[in-house]
Design an enzyme around this catalytic site. Structure first.
Site, mmCIF file in Angstrom:
data_model
loop_
_atom_site.group_PDB
_atom_site.id
_atom_site.type_symbol
_atom_site.label_atom_id
_atom_site.label_comp_id
_atom_site.label_asym_id
_atom_site.label_seq_id
_atom_site.Cartn_x
_atom_site.Cartn_y
_atom_site.Cartn_z
ATOM 1 C CE LYS A 12 -4.036 -2.129 2.114
ATOM 2 N NZ LYS A 12 -5.193 -1.050 3.835
ATOM 3 C CG PHE A 60 -13.515 1.914 6.957
ATOM 4 C CD1 PHE A 60 -12.898 1.125 6.309
ATOM 5 C CD2 PHE A 60 -14.429 1.241 8.163
ATOM 6 C CE1 PHE A 60 -12.772 0.004 5.755
ATOM 7 C CE2 PHE A 60 -14.168 0.006 7.992
ATOM 8 C CZ PHE A 60 -14.061 -0.552 6.405
ATOM 9 N NE ARG A 88 -6.413 -11.765 5.771
ATOM 10 C CZ ARG A 88 -7.318 -11.076 5.471
ATOM 11 N NH1 ARG A 88 -7.008 -10.004 4.368
ATOM 12 N NH2 ARG A 88 -8.128 -10.323 6.938
ATOM 13 C CB THR A 94 -7.104 -5.470 9.605
ATOM 14 O OG1 THR A 94 -7.730 -6.674 8.977
ATOM 15 C CG2 THR A 94 -7.372 -4.342 9.397
ATOM 16 N NE ARG A 105 -2.588 -5.459 7.051
ATOM 17 C CZ ARG A 105 -3.919 -6.456 6.519
ATOM 18 N NH1 ARG A 105 -4.497 -7.104 7.575
ATOM 19 N NH2 ARG A 105 -4.416 -5.517 5.870
ATOM 20 C CG ASN A 115 -3.824 -2.173 7.038
ATOM 21 O OD1 ASN A 115 -3.549 -1.465 5.558
ATOM 22 N ND2 ASN A 115 -4.536 -2.838 7.109
ATOM 23 C CG HIS A 118 -5.927 -5.781 -0.227
ATOM 24 N ND1 HIS A 118 -6.951 -6.020 0.565
ATOM 25 C CD2 HIS A 118 -5.709 -7.120 -1.313
ATOM 26 C CE1 HIS A 118 -7.507 -6.550 0.098
ATOM 27 N NE2 HIS A 118 -6.939 -7.375 -1.236
ATOM 28 C CD GLU A 129 -9.137 -8.805 -2.977
ATOM 29 O OE1 GLU A 129 -9.393 -8.451 -3.011
ATOM 30 O OE2 GLU A 129 -7.514 -9.536 -3.275
HETATM 31 P P1 IDP Z 1 -7.820 -6.925 5.544
HETATM 32 O O1 IDP Z 1 -7.403 -5.588 4.747
HETATM 33 O O2 IDP Z 1 -7.723 -6.646 7.062
HETATM 34 O O3 IDP Z 1 -8.283 -7.412 4.631
HETATM 35 P P2 IDP Z 1 -11.012 -5.405 5.696
HETATM 36 O O4 IDP Z 1 -11.838 -5.811 6.455
HETATM 37 O O5 IDP Z 1 -10.882 -6.159 4.706
HETATM 38 O O6 IDP Z 1 -9.251 -5.828 6.111
HETATM 39 O O7 IDP Z 1 -10.417 -3.844 5.233
HETATM 40 C C1 IDP Z 1 -10.199 -3.699 4.555
HETATM 41 C C2 IDP Z 1 -8.718 -2.309 4.810
HETATM 42 O O8 IDP Z 1 -9.307 -1.101 5.664
HETATM 43 C C3 IDP Z 1 -7.877 -2.716 6.204
HETATM 44 O O9 IDP Z 1 -7.092 -3.232 5.326
HETATM 45 C C4 IDP Z 1 -7.909 -1.688 6.449
HETATM 46 O O10 IDP Z 1 -6.487 -0.664 5.646
HETATM 47 C C5 IDP Z 1 -9.121 -0.360 5.916
HETATM 48 N N1 IDP Z 1 -9.922 -0.346 7.545
HETATM 49 C C6 IDP Z 1 -10.464 -1.705 8.061
HETATM 50 N N2 IDP Z 1 -11.609 -1.590 9.189
HETATM 51 C C7 IDP Z 1 -11.290 0.174 9.441
HETATM 52 C C8 IDP Z 1 -11.039 0.438 10.655
HETATM 53 O O11 IDP Z 1 -12.203 0.427 11.500
HETATM 54 N N3 IDP Z 1 -11.303 2.240 10.266
HETATM 55 C C9 IDP Z 1 -9.817 2.666 8.872
HETATM 56 N N4 IDP Z 1 -10.061 1.965 8.478
HETATM 57 C C10 IDP Z 1 -10.081 0.140 8.305
HETATM 58 MG MG MG Z 2 -10.086 -7.697 3.521
#
Ligand code: IDP
Ligand code: MG
Length: 136
Positions: A12, A60, A88, A94, A105, A115, A118, A129
Protein backbone atom coordinates in the site's frame (compact mmCIF):
# COMPACT_ATOMS: atom_id res chain seq x y z
CA UNK A 1 -2.39 -33.54 -1.69
CA UNK A 2 -0.83 -30.35 -2.87
CA UNK A 3 -2.92 -27.22 -2.89
CA UNK A 4 -0.97 -24.54 -4.72
CA UNK A 5 -2.94 -21.29 -4.78
CA UNK A 6 -2.49 -17.77 -6.02
CA UNK A 7 -3.44 -14.68 -4.07
CA UNK A 8 -3.36 -10.96 -4.67
CA UNK A 9 -1.04 -8.86 -2.56
CA UNK A 10 -0.77 -5.09 -2.56
CA UNK A 11 2.02 -3.06 -1.01
CA UNK A 12 0.00 0.00 0.00
CA UNK A 13 0.99 3.67 -0.40
CA UNK A 14 2.33 4.07 3.14
CA UNK A 15 4.86 1.29 2.56
CA UNK A 16 5.85 2.29 -0.98
CA UNK A 17 6.34 5.85 0.28
CA UNK A 18 8.77 4.58 2.93
CA UNK A 19 10.69 2.56 0.31
CA UNK A 20 9.71 -0.76 1.90
CA UNK A 21 8.85 -2.41 -1.40
CA UNK A 22 11.99 -4.55 -1.66
CA UNK A 23 12.05 -5.48 2.03
CA UNK A 24 8.45 -6.66 1.89
CA UNK A 25 9.04 -8.62 -1.32
CA UNK A 26 12.01 -10.33 0.37
CA UNK A 27 9.75 -11.34 3.26
CA UNK A 28 7.33 -12.97 0.83
CA UNK A 29 10.16 -14.78 -0.98
CA UNK A 30 11.80 -15.88 2.27
CA UNK A 31 8.47 -17.36 3.31
CA UNK A 32 8.23 -19.48 0.18
CA UNK A 33 6.01 -17.29 -1.98
CA UNK A 34 6.78 -16.96 -5.65
CA UNK A 35 5.99 -13.54 -7.14
CA UNK A 36 4.38 -14.55 -10.44
CA UNK A 37 3.44 -11.06 -11.54
CA UNK A 38 4.04 -7.59 -10.21
CA UNK A 39 3.58 -4.00 -11.24
CA UNK A 40 3.87 -0.61 -9.62
CA UNK A 41 0.90 1.58 -10.46
CA UNK A 42 -1.20 4.41 -9.14
CA UNK A 43 -4.95 3.94 -9.41
CA UNK A 44 -7.80 6.43 -9.68
CA UNK A 45 -10.17 6.81 -6.74
CA UNK A 46 -12.97 5.31 -8.85
CA UNK A 47 -10.89 2.16 -9.39
CA UNK A 48 -10.22 1.94 -5.65
CA UNK A 49 -13.96 2.23 -5.04
CA UNK A 50 -14.54 -0.67 -7.40
CA UNK A 51 -11.78 -2.75 -5.81
CA UNK A 52 -13.14 -2.16 -2.28
CA UNK A 53 -16.81 -2.32 -3.25
CA UNK A 54 -17.42 -4.99 -0.60
CA UNK A 55 -16.78 -2.25 1.99
CA UNK A 56 -19.02 0.40 0.42
CA UNK A 57 -21.38 0.59 3.39
CA UNK A 58 -18.58 0.99 5.94
CA UNK A 59 -17.94 4.39 7.52
CA UNK A 60 -14.28 4.23 6.47
CA UNK A 61 -15.01 3.44 2.79
CA UNK A 62 -14.38 6.91 1.40
CA UNK A 63 -11.13 7.41 3.33
CA UNK A 64 -9.99 3.91 2.42
CA UNK A 65 -10.48 4.53 -1.30
CA UNK A 66 -8.90 7.97 -1.14
CA UNK A 67 -5.93 6.43 0.63
CA UNK A 68 -5.40 3.49 -1.76
CA UNK A 69 -5.39 5.93 -4.69
CA UNK A 70 -3.19 8.51 -2.93
CA UNK A 71 0.15 7.24 -4.22
CA UNK A 72 1.96 4.40 -5.97
CA UNK A 73 1.17 0.83 -4.95
CA UNK A 74 2.76 -2.47 -5.90
CA UNK A 75 0.30 -5.18 -6.89
CA UNK A 76 1.53 -8.76 -7.01
CA UNK A 77 0.28 -12.24 -7.69
CA UNK A 78 1.79 -14.55 -5.06
CA UNK A 79 1.89 -18.32 -5.40
CA UNK A 80 2.43 -20.93 -2.69
CA UNK A 81 0.77 -23.91 -1.03
CA UNK A 82 -2.36 -22.51 0.62
CA UNK A 83 -1.27 -19.03 -0.48
CA UNK A 84 -4.45 -17.23 0.57
CA UNK A 85 -4.32 -18.30 4.21
CA UNK A 86 -0.52 -18.27 4.38
CA UNK A 87 -0.46 -14.68 3.15
CA UNK A 88 -3.13 -13.62 5.65
CA UNK A 89 -1.02 -15.18 8.43
CA UNK A 90 2.15 -13.47 7.26
CA UNK A 91 0.36 -10.10 6.96
CA UNK A 92 -1.08 -10.20 10.47
CA UNK A 93 -4.22 -8.60 11.86
CA UNK A 94 -5.88 -5.67 10.09
CA UNK A 95 -4.97 -3.38 12.97
CA UNK A 96 -1.16 -3.41 13.39
CA UNK A 97 -1.71 -2.97 17.14
CA UNK A 98 -3.28 -6.43 17.19
CA UNK A 99 -0.81 -8.05 14.78
CA UNK A 100 1.51 -10.75 16.07
CA UNK A 101 5.29 -10.49 16.21
CA UNK A 102 6.89 -11.50 12.95
CA UNK A 103 4.02 -10.31 10.78
CA UNK A 104 4.35 -7.64 8.12
CA UNK A 105 1.72 -5.39 9.67
CA UNK A 106 3.35 -5.65 13.10
CA UNK A 107 6.69 -4.70 11.62
CA UNK A 108 5.64 -1.96 9.22
CA UNK A 109 2.00 -0.97 9.83
CA UNK A 110 1.40 2.53 11.12
CA UNK A 111 -2.33 2.39 11.90
CA UNK A 112 -5.47 0.48 10.97
CA UNK A 113 -5.77 2.42 7.72
CA UNK A 114 -2.05 2.65 6.95
CA UNK A 115 -1.40 -1.04 7.46
CA UNK A 116 1.12 -1.48 4.63
CA UNK A 117 -0.31 -4.50 2.81
CA UNK A 118 -3.49 -5.96 1.36
CA UNK A 119 -4.14 -9.66 0.85
CA UNK A 120 -7.10 -11.52 -0.59
CA UNK A 121 -9.30 -13.13 2.05
CA UNK A 122 -10.53 -16.19 0.11
CA UNK A 123 -9.63 -18.22 -2.96
CA UNK A 124 -12.72 -16.85 -4.72
CA UNK A 125 -11.83 -13.24 -3.96
CA UNK A 126 -8.22 -13.88 -4.91
CA UNK A 127 -9.33 -14.84 -8.41
CA UNK A 128 -11.55 -11.75 -8.67
CA UNK A 129 -8.81 -9.45 -7.37
CA UNK A 130 -6.10 -10.96 -9.61
CA UNK A 131 -8.38 -10.46 -12.62
CA UNK A 132 -9.09 -6.92 -11.48
CA UNK A 133 -5.43 -5.93 -11.78
CA UNK A 134 -3.95 -8.38 -14.28
CA UNK A 135 -6.63 -9.33 -16.77
CA UNK A 136 -6.10 -7.44 -20.00
P1 IDP B 1 -8.00 -6.61 5.67
O1 IDP B 1 -7.19 -5.64 4.85
O2 IDP B 1 -7.25 -7.13 6.85
O3 IDP B 1 -8.63 -7.70 4.83
P2 IDP B 1 -10.66 -5.43 5.76
O4 IDP B 1 -11.63 -5.61 6.87
O5 IDP B 1 -10.93 -6.14 4.47
O6 IDP B 1 -9.21 -5.77 6.32
O7 IDP B 1 -10.58 -3.88 5.49
C1 IDP B 1 -9.93 -3.38 4.33
C2 IDP B 1 -9.04 -2.24 4.73
O8 IDP B 1 -9.85 -1.18 5.24
C3 IDP B 1 -8.07 -2.56 5.87
O9 IDP B 1 -6.86 -3.15 5.43
C4 IDP B 1 -7.82 -1.21 6.46
O10 IDP B 1 -6.84 -0.51 5.71
C5 IDP B 1 -9.16 -0.51 6.28
N1 IDP B 1 -9.96 -0.61 7.50
C6 IDP B 1 -10.58 -1.70 7.99
N2 IDP B 1 -11.25 -1.42 9.12
C7 IDP B 1 -11.06 -0.11 9.34
C8 IDP B 1 -11.51 0.79 10.37
O11 IDP B 1 -12.21 0.44 11.31
N3 IDP B 1 -11.09 2.09 10.24
C9 IDP B 1 -10.30 2.52 9.21
N4 IDP B 1 -9.86 1.71 8.23
C10 IDP B 1 -10.23 0.41 8.29
MG1 MG C 1 -10.05 -7.60 3.35
Amino acid sequence: MSNVEQTLSIIKPDAVERNLENEIKEIFKNNGFIILEEKKIQIEKLEAEKFYKVHETKPFYNDLCAYLSSGPIVVMVLEKENAVLENRKLMGATNPKDAEEGTIRKKYGISIDKNSVHGSDSVENARIEIDFFFKD
